[in-house]
Design a protein around this motif. Structure first.
Motif, PDB file in Angstrom:
ATOM      1  N   ASN A 345      47.738  74.735  46.511  1.00  0.00           N
ATOM      2  CA  ASN A 345      47.679  75.885  45.608  1.00  0.00           C
ATOM      3  C   ASN A 345      48.919  75.975  44.731  1.00  0.00           C
ATOM      4  O   ASN A 345      48.845  76.264  43.532  1.00  0.00           O
ATOM      5  CB  ASN A 345      47.522  77.178  46.410  1.00  0.00           C
ATOM      6  CG  ASN A 345      46.074  77.603  46.540  1.00  0.00           C
ATOM      7  OD1 ASN A 345      45.203  77.084  45.852  1.00  0.00           O
ATOM      8  ND2 ASN A 345      45.801  78.540  47.425  1.00  0.00           N
ATOM      9  N   HIS A 369      46.594  85.326  43.516  1.00  0.00           N
ATOM     10  CA  HIS A 369      47.029  85.367  44.913  1.00  0.00           C
ATOM     11  C   HIS A 369      47.244  86.748  45.524  1.00  0.00           C
ATOM     12  O   HIS A 369      47.011  86.923  46.722  1.00  0.00           O
ATOM     13  CB  HIS A 369      48.320  84.561  45.062  1.00  0.00           C
ATOM     14  CG  HIS A 369      48.171  83.111  44.734  1.00  0.00           C
ATOM     15  ND1 HIS A 369      47.305  82.287  45.421  1.00  0.00           N
ATOM     16  CD2 HIS A 369      48.752  82.335  43.771  1.00  0.00           C
ATOM     17  CE1 HIS A 369      47.372  81.068  44.900  1.00  0.00           C
ATOM     18  NE2 HIS A 369      48.231  81.067  43.909  1.00  0.00           N
ATOM     19  N   SER A 372      44.198  89.087  47.195  1.00  0.00           N
ATOM     20  CA  SER A 372      43.640  88.476  48.407  1.00  0.00           C
ATOM     21  C   SER A 372      44.632  88.507  49.561  1.00  0.00           C
ATOM     22  O   SER A 372      44.260  88.763  50.713  1.00  0.00           O
ATOM     23  CB  SER A 372      43.217  87.032  48.122  1.00  0.00           C
ATOM     24  OG  SER A 372      42.177  86.995  47.174  1.00  0.00           O
ATOM     25  N   ALA A 401      43.245  84.130  53.766  1.00  0.00           N
ATOM     26  CA  ALA A 401      44.148  84.461  52.659  1.00  0.00           C
ATOM     27  C   ALA A 401      45.617  84.293  53.015  1.00  0.00           C
ATOM     28  O   ALA A 401      46.456  84.123  52.128  1.00  0.00           O
ATOM     29  CB  ALA A 401      43.898  85.899  52.190  1.00  0.00           C
ATOM     30  N   ASN A 405      46.778  82.307  50.020  1.00  0.00           N
ATOM     31  CA  ASN A 405      47.325  83.232  49.024  1.00  0.00           C
ATOM     32  C   ASN A 405      48.730  83.749  49.340  1.00  0.00           C
ATOM     33  O   ASN A 405      49.594  83.742  48.468  1.00  0.00           O
ATOM     34  CB  ASN A 405      46.362  84.408  48.835  1.00  0.00           C
ATOM     35  CG  ASN A 405      44.990  83.970  48.372  1.00  0.00           C
ATOM     36  OD1 ASN A 405      44.027  84.023  49.114  1.00  0.00           O
ATOM     37  ND2 ASN A 405      44.890  83.484  47.146  1.00  0.00           N
TER      38      ASN A 405
END
Length: 857
Positions: A345, A369, A372, A401, A405
């Motif tokens: 990511n 990001h 979440s 997440a 995230n």
């Protein structure tokens, strides 16, 4: 050979248990792969090479006859060799070790090769078997394997742990009109009547979860944007194909070039091919040499918004990043699965900068990001980014997440604290040292620690090994001239622990004609913002102005109108997010927050910010406003959306506004308008809609009880041109029925494992049945859904248990639903702790709704 079962249980335990003189190394072959078994096998086994053959029949319900030959070196033959095969014992036809047939010994999902059948050094184990179906994802005319995190052993016998990397030689026999894709190139193709046999070359070294093959009726495209690549796809929309295929190849090449430069390491594998699959469970999966994608994300037409194009590019960059982070350097154990995901990511966000130069990438990072991460981290089910994993069978529970995230947010904070050059230098060393090997978080910390004065171990202890987030408060004093004489900020962990998150962010002091931006680096619980001393009193203060901070920040509830007037896009996005989080913890009333988001809907012209505003408004509308409040704002909201849809706005903004309108268009007037758009009686200027949009409109009209719902659904069914999408729609039709008994039958049918195979379809169907407008009739199935969730975990893929909960009890705000959850937990004291965390995450808004209702009554 005769299959022996429980008779050998005691034999297994005593044979592979160690002497009492080494109690720390004692282990029992239990279900799954325990840490003890994994650690022993890592010492026992090396130089693994799998030879695999699968005979794929024409009919998906027929068995797949298969064979395995595994060559390996053994350093310790005083103990048995344990292979993993989580299938029925009847699926094992024969086993031989070093050329001699042996009795089949299969216990707790493992095939045991007794020590007397082993030799020191090179060994060859051969097994004839019927392949397991759980992870084969078989459809009428295609199939694909998906083996992450521990599903390889549901397909074929193997050593299913990430630190036992191996090479693969694969042979496939498939129906003659099928295409194939795997981790190496085809070396030989032989036609044999109605079937074709493919022999692939030896693959690169990889972990078992990265082995894959795809076979079926696909169209193939090969291009050489730099490196030659091949794409398999089933999409049949000519416009989408024309507009997407070249872009898909180009995005892979751009990602590859960035990563080679950033890591100072050439692309590490033989090939970079990929397949797009219409029913794929995830966005993508990084199989070595054969990446798999969800088709709807890759193939876009001229109605696609900038966000959709960006999401496609990010997905491709994410999966390409995995070639270095995850595939080349792999975690030792799945407790560090987050490492491969955070880097994928994090790198994907970096790759977007040159590809989309006009996009505000700080804003894109924030919008991707933060919502979440907060959604899980504020819940009672939150957990650290890094979690302990005792057995690989529970590895699927680690995904969520926190790793996708929150971890990138953490990594960006780390990069900001270290400096970009020092951080990149550390990553280059990490890739070089652990290429084609395995590493854990501590290995990376050791490397990064040498590149920075930052105490990496102390820093990561709270960010990586602790859960939760900070709640910030401030104390500001002014002198007689209205100048700041004291500016102190304090952080307190939301869970009331002593955790303190060192972090960097900005504070914006808003004045009539400018904004004074202050840089903050808080390392402890309290910080005096010295830069603020002596400044004039601002009109308002915007915390987390640059969107780098992580937590809930102070908010001036009397000056919410300033948010929409902020010129900085990230500051607006961060402020809208902070308003939503303050609402959930009770600092702002839902109706007051709704008014602020409503103003944002009227004025916002940045697509990414508007999505944040729209999503938050939608949630507050359905979750936290009572029926009287909804009626009060409904007409006003419809009118504003209709007005903006007719205005001279970009297609991106209109698509986002229309999405909001379509989701709340259940009044008589709005239904009429939505039907006219669906029926193409009305065309909204510069609103680009495709077949999927019209399908979604039809589904909404059915849920909203339009008088022509049956006609709408049937017309939609007959006009869908893609056969895979038609099957999906037909699967969903019972969930859309106006007849409650039909919807009930749909829910009841999900008891059957076979009816849950298309997990993405099931999630949509559950959302349809449990829509807020249908919850009075659907709430009787809350307990049914909760009772089934342990089975869902056993039979479903890694994200499905959470998706199941999100789209059942997680859709509710009522006291009834809350009581059902409490009753379920009370009556099931031994409910899986892993699933309990998922349940508490999914029901966070349900819990919040009870508190908010108490405060507003």
């Amino acid at each position: 050979m005769k299959i022996l079962h429980s008779f050998f249980a005691l034999f297994i335990i005593t044979t592979i248990g160690f002497s009492q003189s080494k109690p720390k190394e004692n282990f029992i072959v239990e279900n799954g792969v325990s840490e003890q078994l994994a650690q022993f096998r890592k010492k026992q086994i090396s130089n693994i090479q799998y030879g695999l053959s699968f005979e794929i029949p024409n009919q998906k319900n027929e068995d797949i006859n298969s064979s395995l030959t595994v060559n390996l070196n053994l350093l310790d033959i005083s103990k048995p060799l344990v292979l993993d095969f989580k299938e029925k014992s009847q699926n094992i036809k024969s086993v031989s070790a070093n050329g001699k047939n042996i009795q089949i010994l299969h216990e707790n999902g493992h095939i045991i090769i007794p020590a007397e059948n082993l030799i020191s050094g090179k060994n060859t184990i051969s097994i004839s078997f019927i392949a397991g179906n759980l992870s084969l994802n078989r459809n009428d005319d295609f199939l694909y394997t998906l083996l992450v995190p521990d599903r390889a052993s549901t397909l074929f016998p193997c050593f299913d742990q990430p630190d036992l990397k191996a090479t693969y030689k694969l042979s496939l026999s498939v129906p003659k009109d099928w295409s194939v894709l795997a981790g190496a190139d085809v070396k030989e193709k032989v036609e044999n009547g109605d079937f074709t046999s493919y022999t692939f070359g030896e693959s690169d070294k990889m972990s078992t979860y990265l082995f894959s093959f795809v076979a079926g009726k696909f169209t193939s495209a090969t291009e050489k944007p730099g490196m030659e690549m091949t794409l398999l796809y089933r999409e049949n929309n000519a416009e989408k194909i024309k507009m997407s295929v070249d872009t898909i190849f180009k995005l892979h090449q751009q990602s590859l070039e960035f990563l080679e430069k950033y890591t100072d390491h050439k692309f590490p594998f033989q090939k970079l091919d990929f397949a797009s699959i219409p029913v794929f469970q995830y966005g993508g999966m990084e199989h070595v040499g054969a990446i798999q994608y969800r088709e709807s994300t890759l193939f876009l037409d001229n109605s696609a918004t900038d966000s959709e194009k960006l999401n496609r590019a990010k997905l491709i960059a994410h999966e390409t990043s995995h070639m270095w982070f995850g595939d080349l350097v792999t975690m030792k154990w799945f407790d560090d699965v987050w490492m491969k995901e955070v880097f994928a990511n994090f790198m994907a966000d970096k790759i977007m900068n040159p590809i989309f130069p006009k996009i505000n990438h700080n804003l894109q990072f924030f919008s991707t990001h933060y919502a979440s991460a907060y959604a899980e981290d504020r819940s009672l089910g939150t957990h650290p980014i890094r979690q302990h994993l005792a057995n690989l069978k529970d590895a699927g529970s680690l995904y969520g997440a926190m790793i996708y995230n929150k971890a990138p947010i953490m990594m960006r904070q780390l990069e900001a604290s270290m400096g970009k050059e020092a951080f990149q230098k550390g990553i280059e060393k990490y890739i070089k040292k652990y290429a084609n090997d395995n590493a854990d978080w501590n290995n990376l910390v050791e490397i990064l620690d040498a590149e920075t004065p930052l105490d990496m171990k102390k820093w990561s202890e709270v960010w990586v090994n602790k859960s939760g987030r900070a709640i910030f408060t401030d104390k500001i004093e002014y002198d007689s001239k209205n100048r700041i004489k004291k500016f102190e900020i304090t952080q307190q962990a939301e869970d009331k622990s002593t955790n303190v998150w060192p972090q960097i962010f900005q504070i914006g002091l808003v004045y009539a004609n400018n904004v004074k931006v202050l840089n903050v680096n808080i390392k402890d619980k309290n910080l005096i913002v010295k830069e603020a001393i002596g400044l004039e009193k601002p009109l308002t203060i915007i915390y987390n102005y640059n969107g780098y901070g992580y937590g809930v920040f102070p908010l001036d509830g009397n000056n919410l109108n300033f948010i929409s007037a902020l010129k900085d896009e990230v500051a607006r996005a961060s402020s809208y997010s902070n308003l939503y989080e303050n609402t959930l913890i009770g600092n702002v009333s839902p109706d007051k927050a709704f008014d602020c988001f409503f103003k944002g809907i009227q004025t916002e012209e940045n697509e990414l910010v508007l999505r944040i505003v729209s999503n938050n408004l939608n949630t507050i509308y359905w979750r936290f406003l009572n029926e009287k409040q909804q009626i009060k704002v409904q007409k006003q909201l419809e009118d504003v959306l209709n007005e903006r849809l007719q205005a001279n706005l970009s297609a991106n903004i209109k698509k986002t506004l229309f999405g909001l309108f379509s989701s709340i268009a259940y009044s008589d007037s709005a239904k009429t308008k939505l039907y006219q758009i669906w029926n193409k009686e009305i065309v909204i200027p510069n609103l680009k809609l495709n077949e999927d949009d019209f399908t979604n409109m039809a589904m909404n009209l059915a849920i909203f009880k339009h008088e022509k719902a049956d006609e709408i659904l049937e017309k939609t069914r007959t006009t869908i041109t893609n056969p895979d999408k038609k099957k999906r729609f037909e699967f969903l039709l019972p969930s859309l029925s106006k007849n409650e008994s039909v919807r009930n039958s749909f829910i009841e049918s999900l008891k059957d494992d076979a009816n849950r195979e298309k997990e993405a379809w099931v999630s949509v169907g559950l959302a349809n049945v449990n829509h807020p407008l249908r919850q009075e009739s659907a709430q009787k199935y809350i307990r049914f859904s909760l009772d089934l969730v342990e089975k869902i975990q056993r039979t479903g893929d890694i994200f499905f248990p959470k998706d199941w909960l999100d789209n059942t009890v997680g859709r509710y705000s009522s006291k009834y639903a809350f009581d059902e959850v409490q009753r379920f937990l009370k009556e099931n004291p031994n409910f899986s702790p892993i699933l309990k965390r998922k349940l508490l995450m999914s029901t966070d808004l349900l819990y919040k709704a009870q508190n908010i209702k108490k405060e507003t009554e």
